[in-house]
Each structure stands twice: as C-alpha cells, then as structure tokens.
Design a protein around this motif. Structure first.
Motif, mmCIF file in Angstrom:
data_model
loop_
_atom_site.group_PDB
_atom_site.id
_atom_site.type_symbol
_atom_site.label_atom_id
_atom_site.label_comp_id
_atom_site.label_asym_id
_atom_site.label_seq_id
_atom_site.Cartn_x
_atom_site.Cartn_y
_atom_site.Cartn_z
ATOM 1 N N GLU A 109 0.040 0.928 -0.690
ATOM 2 C CA GLU A 109 -0.345 -0.279 -1.422
ATOM 3 C C GLU A 109 -1.572 -0.916 -0.784
ATOM 4 O O GLU A 109 -1.636 -1.076 0.433
ATOM 5 N N TYR A 322 -5.690 5.346 -8.110
ATOM 6 C CA TYR A 322 -5.380 4.069 -7.449
ATOM 7 C C TYR A 322 -6.317 3.806 -6.278
ATOM 8 O O TYR A 322 -6.963 2.757 -6.204
ATOM 9 N N LEU A 396 6.699 -2.667 -11.552
ATOM 10 C CA LEU A 396 6.809 -2.489 -10.104
ATOM 11 C C LEU A 396 8.160 -2.985 -9.597
ATOM 12 O O LEU A 396 8.748 -2.400 -8.677
ATOM 13 N N TYR A 403 6.159 2.241 -6.782
ATOM 14 C CA TYR A 403 5.336 1.699 -5.704
ATOM 15 C C TYR A 403 3.984 1.425 -6.323
ATOM 16 O O TYR A 403 3.606 2.029 -7.332
ATOM 17 N N ASP A 404 3.212 0.557 -5.719
ATOM 18 C CA ASP A 404 1.988 0.112 -6.367
ATOM 19 C C ASP A 404 1.051 1.259 -6.708
ATOM 20 O O ASP A 404 0.440 1.279 -7.769
ATOM 21 N N TRP A 405 0.948 2.265 -5.823
ATOM 22 C CA TRP A 405 0.008 3.361 -6.062
ATOM 23 C C TRP A 405 0.352 4.165 -7.300
ATOM 24 O O TRP A 405 -0.534 4.706 -7.966
#
Length: 513
Positions: A109, A322, A396, A403-405
C-alpha cells in the motif's frame, strides 16, 4: 536489554516462510516482530471475518516461526502496552532490543510505503526495504514493460509472463492448444439447477477461537458476522483448499467462471485469493499445480488457461498498474461521479435480487466472486455515478482478499472506468439483460429485466442508457461503444427523454430501490 543484530518486521499479508525479510534471519541474534495494530485494522472498516482471518493466520505463523527456533516478538491487539501502530511497535521493540537495523519486505500500500520510507531518519538506524519476490513481476520489470506503450493491455502483458515463466507453452514459445486465450469458451450461463461442490470448513483451534472472541468484542460495529467462520489460517489448511480446487473444482471453473446463481456464492471459483494475497500460498506453486492438472488430463485447457490468466496475468498486472500509477491514481475520477454510496452496499437491503445476493454474500462470507464484483456491484455503482473514492473504500473494507494494490486498480479502473481507460479498453457497462443471461437472479425479482421504464423496470436498464448519454462527450469516440451509441441515437427523442426521466427517478430513489 537484549542485543539483536537485526529487527525483522513481518506484516500481516507476508505470511510466507520464503519471505525476503526472513531470508537471513538468525535464530540466535535476530528478533522477528509481528504486531496486530488498531491503525491497520480500522483505517477502513474491515469486515469482521477479514480481520479474524488475518489475526489468526498471523498468530499461527508466529507459532510456526517459534517452532523453527526463531525469537518472535508478537504483539496482540489487546496487549495493554500496544501502541496500536506499526511504527509505534517498531519503536517500542527497538527500545527493548539493541538492533543495528530494521529489515522489512516492501508493503502492498502506498500509504504505508510512504511512512516506511521515513523510518530510517526517524529511528536513526538503517531500514532495509526488500523487494517482494513472491510476486512474479517486479515493479521495475513492469515499468520497463510499459515504456513506450500507448495502451497497457493485460493480454499482451500476460503473454509475456507466460513466455518468461514458461507456462502452458509448446516449443518455440507457442501456446499449448494454439491459442493464448480461451475466454470465449468460458462465458456459459448457468445451467438449470447448477450447484457448486461442498467446500472445506476448517476446525477452529484455541488460537482461532481466541481471535474470534477478540474481534467480536473490539470490532462489534464492523460489517459481517463471525458465525460459520471457515477460513484456512495456516499454509497446511490453505494447501487443502488448493488441492480440493485442483481435484474437484478446476475442471468446471472455465465453463462457469462468469455464471451467477442465487444461494451459490462460490460455484466453481477457487476461494484461494485471500490465501495467496496473505502469503499462505505462493502464486507460482498455484500456477504449476493447475498446469499439471491439464498435462495429466484432469482439467480442460479452457479452465486451466482461464485460471492461470487470473493469477499470472491479472494479479501481476494490477499490481504493476498500482505501483506505476500511484499516488495520483487513487484520486482519479474520469467520469466525474459524485453520488454517495447507497446504504444497500452495507445492508444488502434492496428489491434488486442481484444486488441483494452479491452484497448478502459479501456480508456473510467477506467474499463474492469476480463477476458479481465487476458486473453487479461495480457495474451498478458506475451506472449510478457513485463517487469512486466511496466505492473503492467499500471494496477494500469488505473482502477478505482485498489490499490496496489489488483492490484499487480493479475497482477504479475495471469496475468504474474511473481511470479513463488505463486498464480497460471500455467501460464494463451492462444493462439488466446481461445479468438475466448470466444468472438466475432475475427470475422472481421485483423488477423485470425486459422493461426499461415504469415501476417494475429493472433499474440497470434506464441507468445504462442514461450512463451512455450523460458521458457521451467522453465515451462516444471509443470504438468498442460505437454500436451502443448508434442504437441510442436511432431511438425516438421522446423515448430517449422517457428513459432519462426514469433514470433520474431511479437515482433519486437509490436508498429505497
């Protein structure tokens, strides 16, 4: 004060014994730090099952490391001395041990990566951030791949990854079967009475029971219930689920990977993404297992190729997007969407059967499969013009594999077209006709997928045409939408007006649909 050569920090999604952080950990002088912290558990309102899965998996991993003879400093959430932040726990650990440096593997992240980049100056000792080589394409490799490309299409990236890792290839770098992609064979609607196989539910040991009690007490107001907690919480259990998938489920995965059936949240999907993303399974191991199933004649090529494309193609591709598009990527809003997220996304209370099913599965299991995410909850949010930041935060928070990615590109780019086409060649917009074709949700629904206007009309239908109309300036030159815009322009102006008026009524009633 204990003397330690290095402090090795292991994050909650890094539960792999091959992790770069652990590669040179010394059983005599290294300290391995793991910590459950409030700041990471609550920066979005994570699903209860997601938190419980990760905390239990972390605790089991810590016990495995101890069994190997490592000195593990594990900080539980309810430790009275817990600072409740990763940085705070690193500082506190360094106060207890004289470490010469801190070692950690790169995180998933941007928010946390930015914080870690400042730790060396703050701590006054070296902080080594190592590449996460569990992924099959490094961030630098992806940067090199995208140089000079006008379009970053996953299909071409995927083919390069197949060649690099020698997956499903004949001699001379040619794909087995003569085609790179069998997606056209993997879009079958559900057959009558289609049901998925019974899935493994793992017994809860004392560690998991303790975590479930902790999460129920500390996160009572978060989404979901901890009843029927079924997750694997260590690599052995995750391996059992992978084995079941390859043996029993993979053969039909290709045929029905886009199908949706009421009351069947899993069908023929693998359910292992949460385990790969947390580190309990390694992606290349998973890929090779599926590949062997085809070579041995235990699963058809369309199923195996489609599954491998998700792991070797999409998973690596979205991570590359990302890290090479951030940090401004998260703020993009190409279609200027601004409506707030309707309450139905948190409650599942709606007369739309498809939305009730997708959100209901999410509430119950911290899971819904990729077509429900893309073509139901994501599609509806895009058609309705929901603010991408609210939609991305929801995705999320509510999924155990998020996960953010991985979440941000999939949601902002694929589901919402909020990045203006960095990921997708067109918006994945669809009316109720798509959902009717690929599911049994519409049978018995309050709304009729054949109607576009009127009190019984499927909300997706008018919103679909309204979406195209209100975004015509930005989307009409997209060649993949040419037919749809031609159809819209051929409509009688009165019909267009009636559809847009009904869409406006739908948007005004989002909270009560």
């Amino acid at each position: 004060m204990v003397k330690a050569a290095k402090l090795h920090l292991v994050l909650g999604d890094q539960l792999s014994h091959s992790l770069a952080t652990l590669r040179d950990a010394d059983r005599d002088s290294s300290i391995i730090l793991m910590a459950e912290v409030w700041s990471e558990a609550t920066y979005v309102r994570h699903h209860k099952k997601k938190i419980a899965f990760l905390f239990s998996a972390m605790r089991h991993f810590a016990e495995e490391l101890r069994a190997k003879g490592f000195n593990v400093r594990y900080v539980a959430l309810d430790d009275p001395d817990n600072s409740q932040s990763l940085k705070g726990e690193v500082v506190r650990a360094l106060g207890a041990v004289r470490a010469s440096s801190v070692v950690v593997t790169e995180c998933g992240e941007w928010r946390l990566a930015e914080e870690m980049a400042s730790w060396a100056d703050m701590l006054g000792i070296p902080v080594e951030i190592r590449e996460d080589d569990r992924f099959l394409c490094s961030v630098q490799q992806f940067r090199d791949w995208r140089k000079g490309r006008k379009q970053l299409r996953m299909e071409y990236f995927y083919r390069d990854m197949r060649r690099q890792h020698r997956v499903l290839l004949e001699a001379g770098d040619e794909p087995v079967g003569g085609k790179w992609n069998y997606d056209a064979e993997n879009r079958k609607p559900p057959s009558a009475g289609l049901k998925g196989p019974k899935r493994i539910s793992h017994p809860k040991d004392a560690i998991t029971r303790s975590v479930l009690a902790l999460v129920e007490e500390r996160f009572a107001d978060h989404m979901g219930s901890l009843d029927s907690f079924h997750f694997a919480v260590n690599a052995v259990e995750a391996e059992k689920e992978l084995q079941q998938f390859v043996d029993e489920i993979l053969p039909r995965f290709g045929d029905y990977q886009d199908a949706m059936v009421k009351g069947e949240p899993y069908l023929y999907h693998s359910l292992i993404s949460a385990y790969i993303n947390a580190g309990l399974l390694l992606p290349m191991d998973v890929i090779r297992r599926a590949e062997v199933a085809w070579y041995e004649g235990r699963a058809p090529l369309n199923a195996v190729e489609g599954f491998i494309r998700q792991v070797l193609g999409w998973r690596e591709y979205v991570r590359g997007i990302y890290w090479t598009e951030m940090p401004d990527y998260a703020e993009r809003n190409h279609l200027d969407a601004s409506r707030r997220l309707p309450p139905m996304y948190w409650t599942g209370k709606t007369k739309m059967t498809c939305m009730a099913a997708a959100v209901g599965d999410t509430i119950e299991h911290a899971y819904s499969h990729h077509i429900q995410r893309l073509m139901v909850t994501g599609n509806f949010a895009m058609l309705a013009g929901i603010d991408p930041s609210e939609v991305c935060e929801w995705y999320l928070a509510v999924y155990a594999d998020a996960y953010d990615w991985v979440e941000l590109p999939n949601t902002l780019g694929m589901a919402l077209y909020g990045d203006g086409g960095v990921m997708a060649s067109k918006p994945y917009a669809a009316s109720g006709k798509y959902i009717d074709r690929m599911s049994n949700f519409c049978a018995g629904c309050h709304y009729d997928p054949k109607l576009t206007t009127g009190p019984k009309a499927c909300p997706f239908n008018a919103l679909y045409w309204d979406f195209l109309s209100r975004n015509e300036e930005k989307l009409s030159r997209n060649p993949r939408l040419a037919n749809m815009y031609a159809t819209w322009r051929r409509m009688d102006p009165f019909k267009q007006q009636t559809i847009r008026k009904h869409a406006s009524q739908v948007l005004e009633a989002l909270d009560t649909l």
